[in-house]
Structure formats: structure tokens, C-alpha cells
Design a protein around this motif. Sequence first.
Motif, short mmCIF file in Angstrom:
data_model
loop_
_atom_site.label_atom_id
_atom_site.label_comp_id
_atom_site.label_asym_id
_atom_site.label_seq_id
_atom_site.Cartn_x
_atom_site.Cartn_y
_atom_site.Cartn_z
N VAL A 119 0.86 -1.18 0.00
CA VAL A 119 0.00 0.00 0.00
C VAL A 119 0.90 1.23 0.00
O VAL A 119 1.82 1.35 0.82
CB VAL A 119 -0.92 0.02 1.24
CG1 VAL A 119 -1.74 1.30 1.28
CG2 VAL A 119 -1.82 -1.20 1.25
N VAL A 120 0.67 2.15 -0.95
CA VAL A 120 1.48 3.37 -1.05
C VAL A 120 0.91 4.39 -0.06
O VAL A 120 -0.24 4.79 -0.18
CB VAL A 120 1.44 3.95 -2.50
CG1 VAL A 120 2.36 5.15 -2.62
CG2 VAL A 120 1.82 2.87 -3.50
N ARG A 121 1.73 4.79 0.91
CA ARG A 121 1.25 5.71 1.95
C ARG A 121 1.42 7.16 1.48
O ARG A 121 2.40 7.82 1.79
CB ARG A 121 2.03 5.48 3.25
CG ARG A 121 1.61 4.21 3.98
CD ARG A 121 2.43 4.01 5.24
NE ARG A 121 2.27 5.09 6.21
CZ ARG A 121 1.28 5.15 7.10
NH1 ARG A 121 0.37 4.21 7.14
NH2 ARG A 121 1.23 6.15 7.96
N THR A 122 0.45 7.60 0.70
CA THR A 122 0.49 8.99 0.23
C THR A 122 -0.93 9.47 -0.09
O THR A 122 -1.79 8.65 -0.44
CB THR A 122 1.36 9.14 -1.03
OG1 THR A 122 1.41 10.52 -1.40
CG2 THR A 122 0.81 8.35 -2.21
N ASN A 123 -1.15 10.76 0.02
CA ASN A 123 -2.38 11.35 -0.49
C ASN A 123 -2.07 12.22 -1.70
O ASN A 123 -2.95 12.94 -2.18
CB ASN A 123 -3.07 12.19 0.60
CG ASN A 123 -3.86 11.29 1.55
OD1 ASN A 123 -4.41 10.27 1.12
ND2 ASN A 123 -3.89 11.65 2.82
N ASP A 124 -0.84 12.14 -2.19
CA ASP A 124 -0.48 12.89 -3.39
C ASP A 124 -0.79 12.02 -4.61
O ASP A 124 0.01 11.16 -5.00
CB ASP A 124 1.01 13.25 -3.33
CG ASP A 124 1.43 14.04 -4.56
OD1 ASP A 124 0.59 14.23 -5.47
OD2 ASP A 124 2.61 14.46 -4.62
N SER A 125 -1.95 12.24 -5.19
CA SER A 125 -2.42 11.38 -6.29
C SER A 125 -1.55 11.47 -7.53
O SER A 125 -1.58 10.57 -8.38
CB SER A 125 -3.86 11.75 -6.66
OG SER A 125 -4.65 11.70 -5.51
#
Length: 274
Positions: free
Chosen positions: A3-9
Motif C-alpha cells: 500500500v502506497v502511503r500517500t495522499n499525493d495522487s
Amino acid sequence: MEVVRTNDSSEIDFRKKFELEGKVIIITGGSGLIGKAFAEAVCQYGGSVVIADIPKAEPRDFAEQLENKYGRKMVGFELDVAIREDVMKLRDDVVKAFGRIDGLINSHQNKTARFFANFEEYTDEDWDAVIETNLKGTFLTCQVIGGWMANNSGGSIINIPSTYSVVAPNQNLYTGTNLGCPAAYSASKGGVMALSQYLATYWSTRNVRVNQITPHGVWNNHQERFEQNFSGLSPLGRMSYSHEVAGAALFLLSDASSYVTGHNLIVDGGWTTW
Ligand SMILES: NC(=O)c1ccc[n+]([C@@H]2O[C@H](COP(=O)([O-])OP(=O)(O)OC[C@H]3O[C@@H](n4cnc5c(N)ncnc54)[C@H](O)[C@@H]3O)[C@@H](O)[C@H]2O)c1
């Protein structure tokens, strides 16, 4: 899956999320009307399929066609999903052939010769046969193949209930036709729904997501009167086609649905909405 831990789409390749490259997906009832659409869709997104079906449905032939078309290894496997030994051999053969299992779609169903008999006349034999294939078959494949995924690197399971485990049949649909919806079918599919929801939480920490797809009214040369009745009752005013169900499977099998489990994705043209 990672799972990529980012909110930068902008860091995310959304097309790649739907890819199934290198994945191995087992499809029971894979030679059936919707099973074939699931198989084509998985292959077009880069996956390999295992077509598991009864001998009469010739799963090996279909797997061979797909292998020639896509130039990748595919497997055809003859089984009865309600027989534990068959399902265990399926798992063992797939692990031997590919070394992995990433997904399972349970797309089998049993239609006996007297499938459409009235409720009052339904025999014990027909009731048992429908429950045995639809519900016990799904239990066995989930236990044996889902269990393997839970003990290895996880995966995605898609079970197929029915509109008639979500709502009761509108009996007007069958006016002027010799079709119907047997209670045994609804009951078996209600069991599939309950089992799927149970497994979604049971395996939630083992990286196995368990979801459902509910197709509805997939056109298969139905009687004209049935198609007319259906269209009159459907919000979208028509029956569906198998390829319209398969898109839902691409979502649920792939990383695009990484945070989705316990869901029933209803592909019914709005039937259960009104
Ligand atoms: N077609 C629809 O409109 C519709 C609507 C709602 C739900 N569904 C569900 O979607 C799934 C696929 O439907 P479909 O229209 O492709 O059905 P289908 O009848 O065309 O295919 C079912 C497949 O299951 C196989 N099968 C039967 N008994 C088996 C057994 N004991 N072991 C292994 N395989 C067995 C058959 O040989 C067949 O290939 C089914 O579970 C069905 O109940 C279909």
C-alpha cells in the motif's frame, strides 16, 4: 500488495492499478456465459486464467483457445466444485503450474432438468443439487483456494450471489413465459452472500479481500416475451451483456480496489434501486 502511503495522487499511476500482469486467476464455471467474459477481461489486462468447469463444458478447449490468443500459459481443469478432492487437486495443480494463486472467481451454478418447477412441486433431489453446487461448491473453493491464499501472499475472491438473494423476484417478470426463479436458487445464493461477508472479516488481516458481484438479466437468447417483460421493469430499459459484468471483476481483482472488502457490486441496471 504494497500500500502506497500517500495522499499525493500525482504519484499514482491509476492505469497500472487495474493491471493484472503476472497474476493467476481461477474461474469456476469459467466456460459459462459470464465466466467466459471474466476470462477474456483478465487475459486482456495481462493475467493468466485457470478455467475450472465440468467436463461437458470443455474447460480445456477454452483455456487452449485463450493460450493461443494471448500467447501466455493458461490452464483448463475439469472438476465438480462440490467434491472436495476435485477442488484440492485444482489448487495443487495450479500451484504446480504457476507457483501462485492471486484470485478466485466463483462463477459456477447448477441448473437441474426440473430447475424451474413450482415451489410446491420442488423435489428434495433438485433442492439438494442446487444447494450442493451453488453453496457447498463456493464453501469448498473458498476454504481450499482462499485458504491457500491466506497462508501465502493473499489475494482477491469474488463470489457471485444473485439479484434474488438481494431482493425477492418480481413474479410479473415471468408472465407469458416458462421461466421463473426457484426458491432453491435464491436460498443457495443467500448462503453465498452470508459466507462472503463472513470471510471478508475473517480473512481481513490475512491480505485476502472477499467481495461479490451480482449480475442481472444477462441476455442469452431469451424468449422475446421475457425480454419485453424485463425491459419494462428495468430502470435502464434493457437486459445486460456479459462484458458489462466483467468490468466489475477487473476492479475487484486488481489493486484499484485495494481498500474494498465485504462489498457486493450490483450490476443490475438499477433493478434493485426502485
Ligand atoms: N446470467 C445471469 O443473468 C445471472 C444473474 C445473476 C447471477 N448470475 C450468476 O452468475 C454466475 C454465472 O452465470 P452464467 O450466466 O455464466 O451461468 P452459466 O450457466 O452460463 O455458467 C455456469 C457454469 O457453471 C458450470 N458448472 C455447473 N455445475 C458445476 C459444477 N458442479 N462444478 C463446476 N462447474 C459447474 C457450468 O458448466 C457452466 O459453465 C452464476 O453463479 C449465476 O448464478 C447470473
